[in-house]
Design an enzyme around this catalytic site. Structure first.
Site, PDB file in Angstrom:
ATOM      1  N   GLU A   1      -0.585 -11.838  23.336  1.00 36.45           N
ATOM      2  CA  GLU A   1       0.046 -12.964  22.630  1.00 36.45           C
ATOM      3  C   GLU A   1      -0.717 -14.234  22.995  1.00 36.45           C
ATOM      4  OE1 GLU A   1       4.643 -12.396  22.426  1.00 36.45           O
ATOM      5  OE2 GLU A   1       3.995 -11.522  24.302  1.00 36.45           O
TER       6      GLU A   1
ATOM      7  N   GLY B   1       7.601  -8.688  24.638  1.00 35.17           N
ATOM      8  CA  GLY B   1       7.514  -7.905  25.862  1.00 35.17           C
ATOM      9  C   GLY B   1       7.541  -8.740  27.115  1.00 35.17           C
TER      10      GLY B   1
ATOM     11  N   HIS C   1       8.890 -21.791  18.553  1.00 40.10           N
ATOM     12  CA  HIS C   1       8.130 -20.572  18.242  1.00 40.10           C
ATOM     13  C   HIS C   1       7.548 -20.766  16.847  1.00 40.10           C
ATOM     14  CE1 HIS C   1       6.967 -16.450  17.621  1.00 40.10           C
ATOM     15  NE2 HIS C   1       7.315 -16.156  18.860  1.00 40.10           N
TER      16      HIS C   1
ATOM     17  N   HIS D   1      12.845 -22.425  20.334  1.00 39.84           N
ATOM     18  CA  HIS D   1      12.823 -21.066  20.876  1.00 39.84           C
ATOM     19  C   HIS D   1      13.131 -20.997  22.367  1.00 39.84           C
ATOM     20  CE1 HIS D   1      11.511 -16.906  21.166  1.00 39.84           C
ATOM     21  NE2 HIS D   1      10.580 -17.214  22.052  1.00 39.84           N
TER      22      HIS D   1
ATOM     23  N   SER E   1       8.662 -15.231  30.249  1.00 39.29           N
ATOM     24  CA  SER E   1      10.044 -15.618  30.518  1.00 39.29           C
ATOM     25  C   SER E   1      10.872 -14.455  31.059  1.00 39.29           C
ATOM     26  CB  SER E   1      10.694 -16.156  29.255  1.00 39.29           C
ATOM     27  OG  SER E   1      12.059 -16.330  29.482  1.00 39.29           O
ATOM     28  N   LEU E   2      10.779 -13.310  30.399  1.00 38.60           N
ATOM     29  CA  LEU E   2      11.498 -12.144  30.940  1.00 38.60           C
ATOM     30  C   LEU E   2      10.995 -11.873  32.350  1.00 38.60           C
ATOM     31  CD1 LEU E   2      11.536  -9.718  27.859  1.00 38.60           C
ATOM     32  CD2 LEU E   2      13.489 -10.908  28.872  1.00 38.60           C
TER      33      LEU E   2
ATOM     34  N   LYS F   1      30.184 -15.381  28.268  1.00 41.87           N
ATOM     35  CA  LYS F   1      31.085 -16.124  27.378  1.00 41.87           C
ATOM     36  C   LYS F   1      31.279 -15.413  26.047  1.00 41.87           C
ATOM     37  CE  LYS F   1      27.749 -19.468  25.479  1.00 41.87           C
ATOM     38  NZ  LYS F   1      27.470 -20.876  25.304  1.00 41.87           N
TER      39      LYS F   1
ATOM     40  N   ASP G   1      24.833 -24.703  28.415  1.00 41.91           N
ATOM     41  CA  ASP G   1      26.023 -24.894  29.264  1.00 41.91           C
ATOM     42  C   ASP G   1      25.658 -25.060  30.741  1.00 41.91           C
ATOM     43  OD1 ASP G   1      27.158 -24.288  26.852  1.00 41.91           O
ATOM     44  OD2 ASP G   1      28.374 -22.618  27.561  1.00 41.91           O
TER      45      ASP G   1
ATOM     46  N   ARG H   1       5.302 -22.840  27.961  1.00 38.56           N
ATOM     47  CA  ARG H   1       5.422 -21.486  28.517  1.00 38.56           C
ATOM     48  C   ARG H   1       4.472 -20.524  27.804  1.00 38.56           C
ATOM     49  NH1 ARG H   1       8.411 -16.746  27.075  1.00 38.56           N
ATOM     50  NH2 ARG H   1       9.286 -17.854  25.294  1.00 38.56           N
TER      51      ARG H   1
ATOM     52  N   ARG I   1       1.380 -21.567  21.853  1.00 37.50           N
ATOM     53  CA  ARG I   1       2.382 -21.844  20.819  1.00 37.50           C
ATOM     54  C   ARG I   1       2.464 -23.289  20.366  1.00 37.50           C
ATOM     55  NH1 ARG I   1       7.181 -18.069  23.023  1.00 37.50           N
ATOM     56  NH2 ARG I   1       6.036 -16.196  22.489  1.00 37.50           N
TER      57      ARG I   1
ATOM     58  N   ALA J   1      14.754 -10.211  22.755  1.00 35.81           N
ATOM     59  CA  ALA J   1      13.331 -10.345  23.098  1.00 35.81           C
ATOM     60  C   ALA J   1      12.545  -9.221  22.445  1.00 35.81           C
ATOM     61  CB  ALA J   1      13.149 -10.349  24.605  1.00 35.81           C
TER      62      ALA J   1
HETATM   63  P1  FAD Z   1      20.166 -15.181  28.203  1.00 33.89           P
HETATM   64  O1  FAD Z   1      19.594 -13.846  27.978  1.00 33.89           O
HETATM   65  O2  FAD Z   1      20.176 -16.124  27.074  1.00 33.89           O
HETATM   66  O3  FAD Z   1      21.655 -14.961  28.726  1.00 33.89           O
HETATM   67  C1  FAD Z   1      22.538 -16.049  28.910  1.00 33.89           C
HETATM   68  C2  FAD Z   1      23.882 -15.514  29.352  1.00 33.89           C
HETATM   69  O4  FAD Z   1      24.686 -16.587  29.781  1.00 33.89           O
HETATM   70  C3  FAD Z   1      24.682 -14.809  28.259  1.00 33.89           C
HETATM   71  O5  FAD Z   1      25.318 -13.705  28.834  1.00 33.89           O
HETATM   72  C4  FAD Z   1      25.740 -15.847  27.869  1.00 33.89           C
HETATM   73  O6  FAD Z   1      26.945 -15.285  27.387  1.00 33.89           O
HETATM   74  C5  FAD Z   1      25.981 -16.490  29.209  1.00 33.89           C
HETATM   75  N1  FAD Z   1      26.534 -17.842  29.165  1.00 33.89           N
HETATM   76  C6  FAD Z   1      25.998 -18.971  28.673  1.00 33.89           C
HETATM   77  N2  FAD Z   1      26.825 -20.014  28.874  1.00 33.89           N
HETATM   78  C7  FAD Z   1      27.920 -19.527  29.501  1.00 33.89           C
HETATM   79  C8  FAD Z   1      29.124 -20.095  29.963  1.00 33.89           C
HETATM   80  N3  FAD Z   1      29.419 -21.401  29.821  1.00 33.89           N
HETATM   81  N4  FAD Z   1      30.046 -19.285  30.556  1.00 33.89           N
HETATM   82  C9  FAD Z   1      29.811 -17.965  30.684  1.00 33.89           C
HETATM   83  N5  FAD Z   1      28.691 -17.369  30.273  1.00 33.89           N
HETATM   84  C10 FAD Z   1      27.750 -18.145  29.687  1.00 33.89           C
HETATM   85  N6  FAD Z   1      10.667 -13.857  26.472  1.00 33.89           N
HETATM   86  C11 FAD Z   1       9.727 -12.991  26.911  1.00 33.89           C
HETATM   87  O7  FAD Z   1       9.291 -13.079  28.058  1.00 33.89           O
HETATM   88  N7  FAD Z   1       9.278 -11.998  26.102  1.00 33.89           N
HETATM   89  C12 FAD Z   1       9.715 -11.827  24.818  1.00 33.89           C
HETATM   90  O8  FAD Z   1       9.305 -10.919  24.126  1.00 33.89           O
HETATM   91  C13 FAD Z   1      10.683 -12.754  24.329  1.00 33.89           C
HETATM   92  N8  FAD Z   1      11.131 -12.661  23.066  1.00 33.89           N
HETATM   93  C14 FAD Z   1      12.146 -13.474  22.657  1.00 33.89           C
HETATM   94  C15 FAD Z   1      12.691 -13.313  21.380  1.00 33.89           C
HETATM   95  C16 FAD Z   1      13.778 -14.080  20.986  1.00 33.89           C
HETATM   96  C17 FAD Z   1      14.360 -13.886  19.620  1.00 33.89           C
HETATM   97  C18 FAD Z   1      14.320 -15.048  21.871  1.00 33.89           C
HETATM   98  C19 FAD Z   1      15.493 -15.880  21.462  1.00 33.89           C
HETATM   99  C20 FAD Z   1      13.766 -15.235  23.129  1.00 33.89           C
HETATM  100  C21 FAD Z   1      12.673 -14.462  23.525  1.00 33.89           C
HETATM  101  N9  FAD Z   1      12.106 -14.628  24.789  1.00 33.89           N
HETATM  102  C22 FAD Z   1      11.148 -13.751  25.212  1.00 33.89           C
HETATM  103  C23 FAD Z   1      12.688 -15.544  25.755  1.00 33.89           C
HETATM  104  C24 FAD Z   1      13.592 -14.736  26.695  1.00 33.89           C
HETATM  105  O9  FAD Z   1      14.206 -13.714  25.974  1.00 33.89           O
HETATM  106  C25 FAD Z   1      14.657 -15.598  27.325  1.00 33.89           C
HETATM  107  O10 FAD Z   1      14.095 -16.750  27.881  1.00 33.89           O
HETATM  108  C26 FAD Z   1      15.349 -14.833  28.440  1.00 33.89           C
HETATM  109  O11 FAD Z   1      15.790 -13.598  27.960  1.00 33.89           O
HETATM  110  C27 FAD Z   1      16.509 -15.638  28.985  1.00 33.89           C
HETATM  111  O12 FAD Z   1      17.284 -14.799  29.790  1.00 33.89           O
HETATM  112  P2  FAD Z   1      18.501 -15.409  30.577  1.00 33.89           P
HETATM  113  O13 FAD Z   1      19.122 -14.274  31.307  1.00 33.89           O
HETATM  114  O14 FAD Z   1      18.075 -16.593  31.334  1.00 33.89           O
HETATM  115  O15 FAD Z   1      19.484 -15.938  29.426  1.00 33.89           O
HETATM  116  C1  SIN Z   2       7.670 -13.062  20.801  1.00 30.67           C
HETATM  117  O1  SIN Z   2       7.825 -11.850  20.792  1.00 30.67           O
HETATM  118  O2  SIN Z   2       6.930 -13.660  20.018  1.00 30.67           O
HETATM  119  C2  SIN Z   2       8.427 -13.865  21.793  1.00 30.67           C
HETATM  120  C3  SIN Z   2       7.734 -13.774  23.079  1.00 30.67           C
HETATM  121  C4  SIN Z   2       8.196 -14.845  24.011  1.00 30.67           C
HETATM  122  O3  SIN Z   2       8.973 -15.722  23.641  1.00 30.67           O
HETATM  123  O4  SIN Z   2       7.742 -14.809  25.157  1.00 30.67           O
END
Ligand code: FAD
Ligand code: SIN
Length: 519
Positions: free
Chosen positions: A114, A50, A230, A337, A377-378, A36, A209, A372, A276, A47
């Site tokens: 962590e 890690g 967080h 978060h 999550s990754l 989107k 969404d 979590r 957390r 992220a």
């Molecule tokens: P996202 O990466 O959020 O992607 C969502 C996608 O969906 C995007 O492309 C968006 O455009 C699309 N989308 C949404 N709604 C629509 C719609 N209606 N129509 C079309 N497209 C849409 N987790 C870890 O395991 N390790 C970490 O170190 C870590 N650090 C983090 C740091 C931050 C700052 C944040 C915010 C999160 C972190 N997390 C971490 C959590 C982790 O990054 C996320 O849970 C994970 O990346 C989610 O991936 P996803 O592909 O499910 O969603």
């Molecule tokens: C962080 O780097 O603190 C985020 C890690 C996570 O959300 O898993």
């Protein structure tokens, strides 16, 4: 005539879950990948800490499973957790094949730690793990001729007939026309709903969404009350949504009050590395008790070059705001978060609606339970994207071109009331922050529910009479996601993991999931 597209598989979302799903699908399948916003925009890109995996010979699967279960506070699904943990080393290997270069210490991974982990098992690319994963996955996707990328396309609703999914209506934000994407299989990979809160670590894309669309399509939605806060987001008027990674505490960072006094030892013997929920509640309590704006996170006692090498992104960001993390403590506050609940799936990402899958943060696979564990999550995104794609690869694709009505915009008019959308958007986020936050009460939850019901009715009226827009689509989903969180929180008459209700401070003996399905 609005466009109709036909693909074998439609993937909504291009975070790590969506991109990895596309890469693992067979080259024989035609795939539409929808974002989107910009393709790389989403939580995955930001992220930091890690991705967890057993990669050290002194670590083992049993301990990773045990740590995850213990953080999940009785609601973790052991089968799903075992599946994720045992597939973690393979997930790391497949990211490396895509070009991700994890930080190494000579020939070994530099593993950080962590909250909740009893062993160093977090593989990372300095403090920009997500950026590296996303850039490399996208590079691999672009080499595949069977995958078509659609940037700036926002899904409105799923196409459902006889409890089966056939794609989605999607607004092309460039032309402002709604196009139909008809597909044999649909994967929702839209991320979480943390934008429902005023303060969040998440980018603007996290408006719930996928959860809202799935709910409207009669998917089972599980455990939405468990919003993870967080503990440490940067507190600065010019720092919108900037996270200070938990890995900084993993490397010894101390949480302190303005007078320099540490406090985590008063809350948990794991101190800064407690899970957390505990750290976020402890900070919340300090802020309320002492009337503070924030607390501080101090890593300045470490060697200056070491800090700059391990946390280059945080160092630069803070420096740009006048904070030198090699000499000063960093002002931090908790912020929304991660959405632990979501669309219920099995190990293959299948939902209860035929031909519809959910992967990544949007899904509830059971691996996170009531809280979590960091960096799981990754891992969940990569492992379940692969199993979902494998499941689809094994099906014979027989797209029956069902007849769907084109999107009908003949009875709506351009809106002259756009201020209503921005006002309601802001109100929802304030309600959620003030009444459905880290510490909840029956009264505050009931108030939130009452006002959200009114807002939903107002949004529905607006939706019926005005032309669709990206902001309106997100508002409609945000209020739906917020309602699911509140409804789930009200129905949980105990405190467990991330859900703390001061009217029910005890954890119940029996752990049960909160399940919601539209009738
Ligand atoms: P996202 O990466 O959020 O992607 C969502 C996608 O969906 C995007 O492309 C968006 O455009 C699309 N989308 C949404 N709604 C629509 C719609 N209606 N129509 C079309 N497209 C849409 N987790 C870890 O395991 N390790 C970490 O170190 C870590 N650090 C983090 C740091 C931050 C700052 C944040 C915010 C999160 C972190 N997390 C971490 C959590 C982790 O990054 C996320 O849970 C994970 O990346 C989610 O991936 P996803 O592909 O499910 O969603
Ligand atoms: C962080 O780097 O603190 C985020 C890690 C996570 O959300 O898993």
């Amino acid at each position: 005539m609005p466009k109709q597209h036909y693909f074998d598989v439609l993937i909504i979302g291009t975070g790590s879950a969506g991109l990895m799903s596309a890469l693992q699908l067979s080259d024989d399948l035609s795939i539409a990948l929808i974002a989107k916003d910009k393709i790389l925009e989403g939580s995955s890109y930001y992220a930091q800490g890690g991705i967890s995996a057993v990669l050290d010979i002194n670590d083992n699967f049993t301990t990773h499973i045990q740590d995850t279960l213990s953080t999940a506070k009785g609601l973790g699904d052991k089968t799903a957790i075992r599946f994720m943990v045992e597939n973690a080393p393979k997930a790391i290997a497949s990211l490396e094949r895509s070009g991700v270069k994890f930080t190494k210490d000579k020939d070994n991974y530099h593993l950080t730690t962590e909250g909740g982990h009893s062993h160093r098992r977090v593989a990372h690319v300095a403090d920009k793990t997500g950026q590296s994963i996303q850039i490399n996955l996208l590079k691999s996707v672009k080499t595949k001729s069977n995958i078509t990328l659609f940037e700036n396309y926002i899904a409105i609703d799923l196409l459902i007939k006889s409890h089966s999914c056939y794609g989605a209506y999607i607004l092309n934000k460039n032309t402002l026309k709604v196009e139909s994407f008809i597909s044999y299989k649909t994967i929702i990979a839209t991320g979480g709903a943390s934008k429902a809160y005023l303060y969040t670590s998440n980018p603007d894309t996290s408006t719930g969404d996928g959860i809202a669309m799935a709910y409207r399509a009669k998917c089972v939605i599980t455990n939405m009350e468990f919003t993870q806060f967080h503990p440490t987001c940067l507190y600065h008027p010019h720092a919108k949504s900037f996270l200070i990674t938990e890995a900084l505490r993993g490397e010894g960072g101390k949480l302190i009050l303005p007078n320099g006094k540490a406090f985590m030892h008063e809350f948990d013997n794991r101190e800064e590395l407690a899970p957390r929920d505990i750290v976020a509640r402890a900070i919340d309590a300090q802020i309320k008790t002492h009337g503070l704006d924030c607390v501080y996170l101090d890593i300045s006692f470490k060697d200056k070059d070491w800090i700059k090498q391990h946390f280059p992104t945080i160092y630069k960001k803070c420096q740009s705001l006048g904070i030198d993390i090699t000499t000063d403590a960093i002002p931090v506050v908790p912020a929304a978060h991660y959405t632990c609940g979501g669309v219920q799936t099995n190990l293959d990402g299948q939902t209860n609606v035929d031909n519809l899958y959910a992967v990544g943060e949007v899904a509830h696979t059971g691996v996170h339970g009531a809280n979590r564990m960091a960096s799981n999550s990754l891992l969940e995104c990569v492992v379940f994207a692969k199993s979902c794609a494998n499941h689809i690869n094994q099906q014979s694709i027989t797209l029956t071109h069902k007849k769907f009505n084109q999107w009908d915009a003949s009875r709506v008019a351009p809106s002259k009331e756009k201020v209503v959308v921005s006002h309601l958007w802001d109100e929802i986020r304030r309600i959620m922050w003030n009444f459905v936050g880290i510490v909840r009460s029956n009264k505050r939850l009931k108030y939130a529910q009452h006002r959200l019901n009114q807002i939903q009715a107002e949004v529905n009226d607006y939706y019926k009479i005005y032309l669709i827009s990206s902001d309106l689509i997100e508002l409609r989903n945000l209020v739906q996601a917020a309602q699911l969180i509140v409804q789930s929180a009200i129905s949980r008459t105990e405190s467990r993991g991330l859900h703390y209700n001061e009217d029910y401070p005890q954890q119940a003996n029996q752990a049960t999931d909160t399940i919601i399905k539209k009738s």
